[in-house]
Scaffold this motif. Structure first.
Motif, PDB file in Angstrom:
ATOM      1  N   GLY A 140       6.502  50.065 -49.416  1.00 19.36           N
ATOM      2  CA  GLY A 140       6.772  48.722 -49.908  1.00 19.36           C
ATOM      3  C   GLY A 140       8.117  48.663 -50.580  1.00 19.36           C
ATOM      4  N   VAL A 141       8.528  47.438 -50.966  1.00 24.99           N
ATOM      5  CA  VAL A 141       9.820  47.226 -51.608  1.00 24.99           C
ATOM      6  C   VAL A 141       9.649  46.316 -52.815  1.00 24.99           C
ATOM      7  CG1 VAL A 141      11.032  47.491 -49.401  1.00 24.99           C
ATOM      8  CG2 VAL A 141      10.441  45.192 -50.224  1.00 24.99           C
ATOM      9  N   GLY A 142      10.683  46.295 -53.666  1.00 26.02           N
ATOM     10  CA  GLY A 142      10.664  45.421 -54.824  1.00 26.02           C
ATOM     11  C   GLY A 142      12.007  45.416 -55.518  1.00 26.02           C
ATOM     12  N   ARG A 143      12.092  44.645 -56.597  1.00 27.47           N
ATOM     13  CA  ARG A 143      13.342  44.590 -57.361  1.00 27.47           C
ATOM     14  C   ARG A 143      13.633  45.928 -58.020  1.00 27.47           C
ATOM     15  NH1 ARG A 143      11.321  39.720 -60.877  1.00 27.47           N
ATOM     16  NH2 ARG A 143       9.483  41.064 -60.585  1.00 27.47           N
ATOM     17  N   ASP A 144      12.560  46.596 -58.457  1.00 23.12           N
ATOM     18  CA  ASP A 144      12.661  47.943 -59.017  1.00 23.12           C
ATOM     19  C   ASP A 144      11.257  48.542 -58.988  1.00 23.12           C
ATOM     20  OD1 ASP A 144      11.345  46.841 -61.334  1.00 23.12           O
ATOM     21  OD2 ASP A 144      13.279  46.343 -62.223  1.00 23.12           O
ATOM     22  N   ALA A 145      11.072  49.685 -59.643  1.00 22.64           N
ATOM     23  CA  ALA A 145       9.798  50.404 -59.543  1.00 22.64           C
ATOM     24  C   ALA A 145       8.605  49.588 -60.020  1.00 22.64           C
ATOM     25  CB  ALA A 145       9.881  51.712 -60.322  1.00 22.64           C
ATOM     26  N   ALA A 146       8.819  48.654 -60.932  1.00 25.52           N
ATOM     27  CA  ALA A 146       7.703  47.867 -61.461  1.00 25.52           C
ATOM     28  C   ALA A 146       7.024  47.040 -60.373  1.00 25.52           C
ATOM     29  CB  ALA A 146       8.201  46.952 -62.584  1.00 25.52           C
ATOM     30  N   ASP A 147       7.765  46.684 -59.329  1.00 26.28           N
ATOM     31  CA  ASP A 147       7.207  45.840 -58.265  1.00 26.28           C
ATOM     32  C   ASP A 147       6.419  46.622 -57.223  1.00 26.28           C
ATOM     33  OD1 ASP A 147       8.225  43.492 -59.287  1.00 26.28           O
ATOM     34  OD2 ASP A 147      10.002  43.491 -58.007  1.00 26.28           O
ATOM     35  N   VAL A 148       6.575  47.940 -57.184  1.00 30.40           N
ATOM     36  CA  VAL A 148       6.030  48.677 -56.038  1.00 30.40           C
ATOM     37  C   VAL A 148       5.385  49.993 -56.471  1.00 30.40           C
ATOM     38  CG1 VAL A 148       8.208  49.835 -55.454  1.00 30.40           C
ATOM     39  CG2 VAL A 148       6.591  49.223 -53.623  1.00 30.40           C
ATOM     40  N   SER A 149       4.811  49.996 -57.657  1.00 28.82           N
ATOM     41  CA  SER A 149       4.086  51.172 -58.129  1.00 28.82           C
ATOM     42  C   SER A 149       2.888  51.433 -57.216  1.00 28.82           C
ATOM     43  CB  SER A 149       3.602  50.948 -59.559  1.00 28.82           C
ATOM     44  OG  SER A 149       2.739  51.988 -59.968  1.00 28.82           O
ATOM     45  N   PHE A 150       2.604  52.720 -56.950  1.00 33.26           N
ATOM     46  CA  PHE A 150       1.459  53.029 -56.083  1.00 33.26           C
ATOM     47  C   PHE A 150       0.150  52.678 -56.771  1.00 33.26           C
ATOM     48  CE2 PHE A 150       2.118  56.984 -58.446  1.00 33.26           C
ATOM     49  CZ  PHE A 150       0.834  57.367 -58.786  1.00 33.26           C
ATOM     50  N   LEU A 151       0.133  52.614 -58.115  1.00 42.13           N
ATOM     51  CA  LEU A 151      -1.073  52.199 -58.843  1.00 42.13           C
ATOM     52  C   LEU A 151      -0.664  51.477 -60.126  1.00 42.13           C
ATOM     53  CD1 LEU A 151      -4.374  54.106 -59.412  1.00 42.13           C
ATOM     54  CD2 LEU A 151      -3.205  53.085 -61.378  1.00 42.13           C
ATOM     55  N   THR A 152      -1.161  50.261 -60.263  1.00 40.43           N
ATOM     56  CA  THR A 152      -0.971  49.486 -61.490  1.00 40.43           C
ATOM     57  C   THR A 152      -2.354  49.129 -62.008  1.00 40.43           C
ATOM     58  OG1 THR A 152       1.081  48.536 -60.609  1.00 40.43           O
ATOM     59  CG2 THR A 152       0.082  47.441 -62.511  1.00 40.43           C
ATOM     60  N   SER A 153      -2.635  49.442 -63.269  1.00 35.41           N
ATOM     61  CA  SER A 153      -3.980  49.208 -63.807  1.00 35.41           C
ATOM     62  C   SER A 153      -3.960  48.161 -64.910  1.00 35.41           C
ATOM     63  CB  SER A 153      -4.579  50.508 -64.345  1.00 35.41           C
ATOM     64  OG  SER A 153      -3.842  50.979 -65.459  1.00 35.41           O
ATOM     65  N   TYR A 154      -4.997  47.351 -64.930  1.00 31.75           N
ATOM     66  CA  TYR A 154      -5.258  46.393 -65.998  1.00 31.75           C
ATOM     67  C   TYR A 154      -6.587  46.819 -66.612  1.00 31.75           C
ATOM     68  CZ  TYR A 154      -1.456  43.982 -63.755  1.00 31.75           C
ATOM     69  OH  TYR A 154      -0.218  43.686 -63.216  1.00 31.75           O
ATOM     70  N   GLY A 155      -6.475  47.722 -67.570  1.00 36.35           N
ATOM     71  CA  GLY A 155      -7.602  48.456 -68.112  1.00 36.35           C
ATOM     72  C   GLY A 155      -7.220  49.921 -68.126  1.00 36.35           C
ATOM     73  N   GLN A 156      -7.867  50.704 -68.949  1.00 32.09           N
ATOM     74  CA  GLN A 156      -7.468  52.094 -69.144  1.00 32.09           C
ATOM     75  C   GLN A 156      -7.893  52.968 -67.967  1.00 32.09           C
ATOM     76  OE1 GLN A 156      -8.758  53.689 -72.885  1.00 32.09           O
ATOM     77  NE2 GLN A 156      -7.896  55.727 -72.506  1.00 32.09           N
TER      78      GLN A 156
END
Length: 261
Positions: free
Chosen positions: A229-245
Motif C-alpha cells: 500500500g501507499v500513503g503520505r507517510d508511515a502513518a497511512d500504511v502501517s501493517f497494523l493499527t490498533s484502537y485498543g491495547q
C-alpha cells in the motif's frame, strides 16, 4: 520475477480492540497475485476497505481474543523499471490532481523545512536527476542502524541523527523530493534482499507521468518488490493499527524468489 511471501503475526489483547490490518500484496497492474491466503482468528466483525489511493486493501477486525495472522502469497512482479535519473519533472501546475496531496508536508515528512537545503545541496539538478542525487546523498550520509529510531521519528530527526532504518530512509527521501516540488509518497512493500527480513519501506516519486519506486537503503530493487500500500507517510500504511491495547508476541516475515522448476 516471482516471489513468495509468508507473514506471521501474534498479538495479545488484554481486552476488546478494533484493529486495522494492511499486509496483503496489492492487486494492481504492476504485479499479479497468483495465489494468496490469509488465516485470522474468530472475530466479532470483519470488513475490507480500500487502501490509500485505492492501492491494496485494509481489513477491519473487532475482536477480544489473541490476534494470530498467517498470510501466504505468491506474486509475479511485472513492474517496468527505467533509469530514474533520465526522467523529466512535471511542473507543479501541470500535475494530476491525485498527486497534489503528495507534494504537501505531512506528519513524518516536514518537507517545508528542507526547501533551502535542497536548493543549496542539489543546485543545478532537477527532475529525475535530482531524485537520483537525493537517493545517493541519503545512501552516503545515513547509516542503517536497527533500533536507532522509534515510531515518532520524523524525517527532520533522521536528517540530524544521520542514522535510521528503512522507514526513516523513506521519510527523508520523501521530504527532500517534496521540497523539490516533486510528488512523493510512502510505499509499504515486501522486498527481496531485505535484511533482517521484515516489512520494507520505500519512497515512490511522480516523474514523467507515473510513479517510480526509490529505495535509498539499496537493499532491494523495484523489480523485486511486491507493493502492499501507499500513503503520505508511515502513518497511512502501517501493517497494523490498533484502537485498543495490543501487545506484540511474535512477528515473522519471509520473502523468497520462486525459481522455476
Amino acid at each position: 520475477m516471482q516471489i513468495s511471501i509468508l507473514t506471521e503475526l501474534e498479538y495479545d489483547l488484554p481486552g476488546p480492540a478494533d484493529v486495522l490490518l494492511q499486509l496483503e500484496a496489492a492487486i494492481i497492474p504492476e504485479q499479479t497475485v497468483t495465489s494468496h491466503h490469509i488465516d485470522l482468528p474468530k472475530v466479532e466483525h470483519f470488513a475490507r476497505v480500500p487502501g490509500q489511493s485505492n492501492i491494496g486493501e485494509r481489513i477491519w477486525l473487532r475482536l477480544a481474543q489473541p490476534l494470530s495472522v498467517r498470510y501466504e502469497a505468491t506474486v509475479e512482479v511485472n513492474r517496468l523499471v527505467t533509469d530514474i535519473a533520465t526522467l523529466p519533472q512535471t511542473a507543479p501546475h501541470m500535475l494530476p490532481g491525485e498527486t497534489v496531496d503528495y507534494l504537501m508536508a505531512s506528519r513524518f515528512c516536514p518537507a517545508d523545512e528542507f526547501q533551502a537545503f535542497v536548493e543549496q545541496e542539489f543546485a543545478g539538478t532537477g527532475g529525475g536527476a535530482r531524485i537520483a542525487a537525493i537517493r545517493d546523498w541519503i545512501a552516503g550520509t545515513l547509516s542503517y542502524v536497527p533500533g536507532s529510531s522509534n515510531p515518532q521519528t520524523t524525517a527532520a530527526d533522521t536528517f540530524h541523527a544521520h542514522q535510521g532504518v528503512c522507514r526513516d530512509y523513506a521519510h527523508l527521501m520523501i521530504a527532500l523530493a517534496r521540497a523539490s516540488a516533486i510528488p512523493a509518497r510512502f510505499a509499504s512493500v515486501y522486498g527481496l534482499g531485505v535484511e533482517p527480513q521484515d516489512f520494507h519501506a520505500v519512497a515512490e516519486v511522480f516523474l514523467d507521468g507515473c510513479w517510480h519506486i526509490v529505495d535509498a537503503t539499496g537493499m532491494s530493487t523495484p523489480e523485486a518488490m511486491a507493493k502492499i500500500g501507499v500513503g503520505r507517510d508511515a502513518a497511512d500504511v502501517s501493517f497494523l493499527t490498533s484502537y485498543g491495547q495490543v501487545e506484540l508476541k511474535t512477528q515473522r516475515v519471509t520473502v523468497q524468489e520462486v525459481v522455476p522448476a
